[in-house]
Design an enzyme around this catalytic site. Structure first.
Site, PDB file in Angstrom:
ATOM      1  N   ASP A  26     -32.564   5.901 -25.266  1.00 47.30           N
ATOM      2  CA  ASP A  26     -32.672   5.208 -26.553  1.00 47.30           C
ATOM      3  C   ASP A  26     -31.954   5.972 -27.662  1.00 47.30           C
ATOM      4  O   ASP A  26     -31.826   7.191 -27.607  1.00 47.30           O
ATOM      5  CB  ASP A  26     -34.169   5.060 -26.885  1.00 47.30           C
ATOM      6  CG  ASP A  26     -34.424   4.009 -27.931  1.00 47.30           C
ATOM      7  OD1 ASP A  26     -33.501   3.234 -28.260  1.00 47.30           O
ATOM      8  OD2 ASP A  26     -35.563   3.957 -28.438  1.00 47.30           O
ATOM      9  N   GLY A  27     -31.507   5.253 -28.682  1.00 49.21           N
ATOM     10  CA  GLY A  27     -30.954   5.864 -29.888  1.00 49.21           C
ATOM     11  C   GLY A  27     -29.446   5.760 -30.028  1.00 49.21           C
ATOM     12  O   GLY A  27     -28.864   6.394 -30.917  1.00 49.21           O
ATOM     13  N   ASN A  28     -28.833   4.949 -29.203  1.00 51.06           N
ATOM     14  CA  ASN A  28     -27.363   4.817 -29.267  1.00 51.06           C
ATOM     15  C   ASN A  28     -26.906   4.124 -30.556  1.00 51.06           C
ATOM     16  O   ASN A  28     -25.973   4.570 -31.209  1.00 51.06           O
ATOM     17  CB  ASN A  28     -26.865   4.047 -28.039  1.00 51.06           C
ATOM     18  CG  ASN A  28     -27.286   4.731 -26.752  1.00 51.06           C
ATOM     19  OD1 ASN A  28     -26.772   5.770 -26.410  1.00 51.06           O
ATOM     20  ND2 ASN A  28     -28.269   4.155 -26.068  1.00 51.06           N
ATOM     21  N   HIS A  59     -23.069   3.074 -27.791  1.00 49.12           N
ATOM     22  CA  HIS A  59     -23.257   2.756 -26.370  1.00 49.12           C
ATOM     23  C   HIS A  59     -22.198   3.454 -25.516  1.00 49.12           C
ATOM     24  O   HIS A  59     -22.485   3.983 -24.441  1.00 49.12           O
ATOM     25  CB  HIS A  59     -23.190   1.243 -26.150  1.00 49.12           C
ATOM     26  CG  HIS A  59     -24.285   0.498 -26.854  1.00 49.12           C
ATOM     27  ND1 HIS A  59     -25.587   0.910 -26.819  1.00 49.12           N
ATOM     28  CD2 HIS A  59     -24.262  -0.628 -27.617  1.00 49.12           C
ATOM     29  CE1 HIS A  59     -26.326   0.070 -27.532  1.00 49.12           C
ATOM     30  NE2 HIS A  59     -25.542  -0.862 -28.034  1.00 49.12           N
ATOM     31  N   LEU A  61     -28.679  12.437  -4.332  1.00 46.61           N
ATOM     32  CA  LEU A  61     -29.442  11.804  -5.413  1.00 46.61           C
ATOM     33  C   LEU A  61     -29.333  10.280  -5.360  1.00 46.61           C
ATOM     34  O   LEU A  61     -28.238   9.741  -5.228  1.00 46.61           O
ATOM     35  CB  LEU A  61     -28.912  12.304  -6.765  1.00 46.61           C
ATOM     36  CG  LEU A  61     -29.586  11.718  -8.012  1.00 46.61           C
ATOM     37  CD1 LEU A  61     -30.893  12.426  -8.308  1.00 46.61           C
ATOM     38  CD2 LEU A  61     -28.669  11.807  -9.217  1.00 46.61           C
ATOM     39  N   THR A 102     -34.615  -6.859 -20.185  1.00 50.52           N
ATOM     40  CA  THR A 102     -34.619  -8.320 -20.328  1.00 50.52           C
ATOM     41  C   THR A 102     -34.667  -8.706 -21.807  1.00 50.52           C
ATOM     42  O   THR A 102     -34.238  -9.795 -22.178  1.00 50.52           O
ATOM     43  CB  THR A 102     -35.823  -8.934 -19.578  1.00 50.52           C
ATOM     44  OG1 THR A 102     -37.007  -8.195 -19.913  1.00 50.52           O
ATOM     45  CG2 THR A 102     -35.644  -8.873 -18.079  1.00 50.52           C
ATOM     46  N   GLU A 103     -35.174  -7.802 -22.656  1.00 55.23           N
ATOM     47  CA  GLU A 103     -35.234  -8.064 -24.105  1.00 55.23           C
ATOM     48  C   GLU A 103     -33.857  -7.895 -24.777  1.00 55.23           C
ATOM     49  O   GLU A 103     -33.627  -8.404 -25.866  1.00 55.23           O
ATOM     50  CB  GLU A 103     -36.237  -7.130 -24.793  1.00 55.23           C
ATOM     51  CG  GLU A 103     -37.691  -7.512 -24.601  1.00 55.23           C
ATOM     52  CD  GLU A 103     -38.240  -7.149 -23.229  1.00 55.23           C
ATOM     53  OE1 GLU A 103     -37.772  -6.141 -22.657  1.00 55.23           O
ATOM     54  OE2 GLU A 103     -39.095  -7.887 -22.719  1.00 55.23           O
ATOM     55  N   ARG A 114     -38.080   9.836 -22.704  1.00 53.54           N
ATOM     56  CA  ARG A 114     -37.560   8.856 -23.654  1.00 53.54           C
ATOM     57  C   ARG A 114     -36.954   9.598 -24.835  1.00 53.54           C
ATOM     58  O   ARG A 114     -37.601  10.454 -25.439  1.00 53.54           O
ATOM     59  CB  ARG A 114     -38.634   7.872 -24.136  1.00 53.54           C
ATOM     60  CG  ARG A 114     -38.061   6.852 -25.119  1.00 53.54           C
ATOM     61  CD  ARG A 114     -38.931   5.671 -25.411  1.00 53.54           C
ATOM     62  NE  ARG A 114     -38.161   4.694 -26.202  1.00 53.54           N
ATOM     63  CZ  ARG A 114     -38.454   3.413 -26.299  1.00 53.54           C
ATOM     64  NH1 ARG A 114     -39.489   2.921 -25.678  1.00 53.54           N
ATOM     65  NH2 ARG A 114     -37.711   2.604 -27.032  1.00 53.54           N
ATOM     66  N   ARG A 165     -28.620   3.923 -33.368  1.00 53.14           N
ATOM     67  CA  ARG A 165     -28.924   4.783 -34.511  1.00 53.14           C
ATOM     68  C   ARG A 165     -27.909   5.910 -34.664  1.00 53.14           C
ATOM     69  O   ARG A 165     -27.511   6.290 -35.761  1.00 53.14           O
ATOM     70  CB  ARG A 165     -30.343   5.348 -34.378  1.00 53.14           C
ATOM     71  CG  ARG A 165     -30.946   5.602 -35.733  1.00 53.14           C
ATOM     72  CD  ARG A 165     -32.389   6.017 -35.704  1.00 53.14           C
ATOM     73  NE  ARG A 165     -33.182   5.369 -34.674  1.00 53.14           N
ATOM     74  CZ  ARG A 165     -34.238   5.940 -34.115  1.00 53.14           C
ATOM     75  NH1 ARG A 165     -34.610   7.153 -34.454  1.00 53.14           N
ATOM     76  NH2 ARG A 165     -34.929   5.289 -33.192  1.00 53.14           N
ATOM     77  N   TRP A 166     -27.484   6.442 -33.527  1.00 50.25           N
ATOM     78  CA  TRP A 166     -26.461   7.508 -33.523  1.00 50.25           C
ATOM     79  C   TRP A 166     -25.185   7.004 -34.198  1.00 50.25           C
ATOM     80  O   TRP A 166     -24.586   7.684 -35.031  1.00 50.25           O
ATOM     81  CB  TRP A 166     -26.186   7.921 -32.071  1.00 50.25           C
ATOM     82  CG  TRP A 166     -25.165   8.994 -31.905  1.00 50.25           C
ATOM     83  CD1 TRP A 166     -25.392  10.339 -31.848  1.00 50.25           C
ATOM     84  CD2 TRP A 166     -23.746   8.820 -31.745  1.00 50.25           C
ATOM     85  NE1 TRP A 166     -24.204  11.014 -31.672  1.00 50.25           N
ATOM     86  CE2 TRP A 166     -23.182  10.110 -31.603  1.00 50.25           C
ATOM     87  CE3 TRP A 166     -22.889   7.712 -31.709  1.00 50.25           C
ATOM     88  CZ2 TRP A 166     -21.812  10.317 -31.425  1.00 50.25           C
ATOM     89  CZ3 TRP A 166     -21.527   7.912 -31.545  1.00 50.25           C
ATOM     90  CH2 TRP A 166     -21.007   9.203 -31.406  1.00 50.25           C
TER      91      TRP A 166
HETATM   92  C1  V07 Z   1     -25.038   1.208 -20.478  1.00 50.87           C
HETATM   93  C2  V07 Z   1     -24.670   3.404 -21.650  1.00 50.87           C
HETATM   94  C3  V07 Z   1     -25.820   4.347 -21.536  1.00 50.87           C
HETATM   95  C4  V07 Z   1     -26.746   4.294 -22.730  1.00 50.87           C
HETATM   96  C5  V07 Z   1     -27.654   3.108 -22.748  1.00 50.87           C
HETATM   97  C6  V07 Z   1     -27.089   1.736 -23.069  1.00 50.87           C
HETATM   98  C7  V07 Z   1     -25.609   1.532 -22.893  1.00 50.87           C
HETATM   99  C8  V07 Z   1     -24.143   2.881 -17.515  1.00 50.87           C
HETATM  100  C9  V07 Z   1     -24.390   1.621 -17.013  1.00 50.87           C
HETATM  101  C10 V07 Z   1     -24.364   1.205 -15.614  1.00 50.87           C
HETATM  102  C11 V07 Z   1     -25.200   0.199 -15.152  1.00 50.87           C
HETATM  103  C12 V07 Z   1     -25.191  -0.169 -13.806  1.00 50.87           C
HETATM  104  C13 V07 Z   1     -24.380   0.495 -12.940  1.00 50.87           C
HETATM  105  C14 V07 Z   1     -23.538   1.486 -13.372  1.00 50.87           C
HETATM  106  C15 V07 Z   1     -23.542   1.855 -14.712  1.00 50.87           C
HETATM  107  C16 V07 Z   1     -24.734   0.857 -18.140  1.00 50.87           C
HETATM  108  C17 V07 Z   1     -25.385  -0.921 -19.419  1.00 50.87           C
HETATM  109  C18 V07 Z   1     -25.371  -0.132 -20.559  1.00 50.87           C
HETATM  110  C19 V07 Z   1     -25.756  -2.365 -19.507  1.00 50.87           C
HETATM  111  F1  V07 Z   1     -24.378   0.162 -11.628  1.00 50.87           F
HETATM  112  N1  V07 Z   1     -24.325   2.902 -18.835  1.00 50.87           N
HETATM  113  N2  V07 Z   1     -24.691   1.679 -19.232  1.00 50.87           N
HETATM  114  N3  V07 Z   1     -25.079  -0.433 -18.215  1.00 50.87           N
HETATM  115  N4  V07 Z   1     -25.053   2.018 -21.626  1.00 50.87           N
END
Ligand code: V07
Length: 254
Positions: free
Chosen positions: A34-36, A51, A145, A80-81, A202, A38-39
């Site tokens: 969380d906080g992208n 993001h 992992l 989902t939100e 978190r 806001r950053w």
């Molecule tokens: C997203 C980057 C991280 C911060 C939180 C929100 C934005 C990696 C993925 C991802 C998802 C599935 C996958 C591989 C990578 C991702 C979303 C948003 C929707 F198989 N970062 N990231 N997906 N953010």
């Protein structure tokens, strides 16, 4: 071999953590990133810049988790939100899986990481699905992992889907209400093959679960930080694990 090596490293070469045989490394760590937004705001940038920056942090955390001998890392990428956000932001977010994997998939394969997903894949755009399915497929035989992305995930939805599946089986005469237990119910959730998280992290100072893994976090340790996700790094992750170890040792002493 690789798996053994990372465990050995966790016990003997990590000098900022407890280095005994019983090092209490959390086997499953879940993170609400969380906080992208806001950053970005703090820097006078559009939310999507936050993001994108947040995406870069994942690689650091995956490396450290793997090195410490964490077995499962679950990341809350899209809830989902999140569909309620502006359309342009949603569209940008749903491009991030392919962006991330375009850069990181070869590195994940090199690190023996196994990618998996939890969430409803039904409403996701075709391009997102294609990218994540390719990653799951190409890492299917990896033994290091487990990197579990929660994508279009909501915990209440997950629990209701489990309820519906059980209801159907009862109606079909394939089971009765007496077959429902905590163990059997868990098998209907999207985490059926995974153990419950030992530690929840978190970021960004929010102290709530926001519909994340409500069933699975029943007994987990929680660690919150004011650090915004784009500023989070492997040292913060190590600190969270160290706090977990300290708590686990305290319980062990009773
Ligand atoms: C997203 C980057 C991280 C911060 C939180 C929100 C934005 C990696 C993925 C991802 C998802 C599935 C996958 C591989 C990578 C991702 C979303 C948003 C929707 F198989 N970062 N990231 N997906 N953010």
């Amino acid at each position: 071999m690789l798996e053994k090596f990372s465990k050995w490293k966790a016990n003997f070469t990590t000098n900022d953590l407890t280095t005994s045989e019983e090092s209490n490394i959390p086997k499953h760590v879940a993170i609400i990133m969380d906080g992208n937004g806001r950053w970005a705001k703090k820097k006078g940038l559009p939310r999507i810049a936050g993001h994108r920056e947040g995406m870069k942090v994942i690689n650091k955390v995956v490396r450290k988790a793997n090195e410490l001998g964490v077995e499962i890392l679950t990341l809350y990428a899209f809830s989902t939100e999140n569909w309620k956000r502006p359309k342009t932001e949603v569209e940008y977010l749903l491009k991030l899986p392919e962006r991330f994997l375009g850069i990181e998939l070869p590195k994940l394969i090199e690190q023996n990481v196994k990618v998996r997903l939890m969430g409803s894949l039904e409403n996701l755009p075709e391009h997102t699905l294609r990218a994540v399915e390719k990653a799951v497929y190409e890492t299917r035989n990896n033994t290091g992992l487990v990197l579990n992305f929660a994508l279009n995930y909501g915990s209440r939805y997950e629990i209701l889907e489990a309820m519906k599946a059980i209801g159907k089986q009862i109606q079909a005469g394939e089971m009765t209400e007496d077959d429902i237990s905590e163990e059997s119910f868990s098998q209907y959730l999207m985490t059926a093959e995974l153990r419950d998280p030992d530690l929840l992290i978190r970021t960004s100072g929010e102290i709530r679960l926001s519909n994340f893994m409500l069933w699975q976090l029943a007994y987990s340790e929680f660690w919150f930080t004011d650090v915004l996700w784009p500023d989070f790094n492997e040292h913060h992750f190590t600190e969270a694990v160290a706090v977990y170890q300290k708590r686990a040792r305290r319980y062990g002493g009773i």
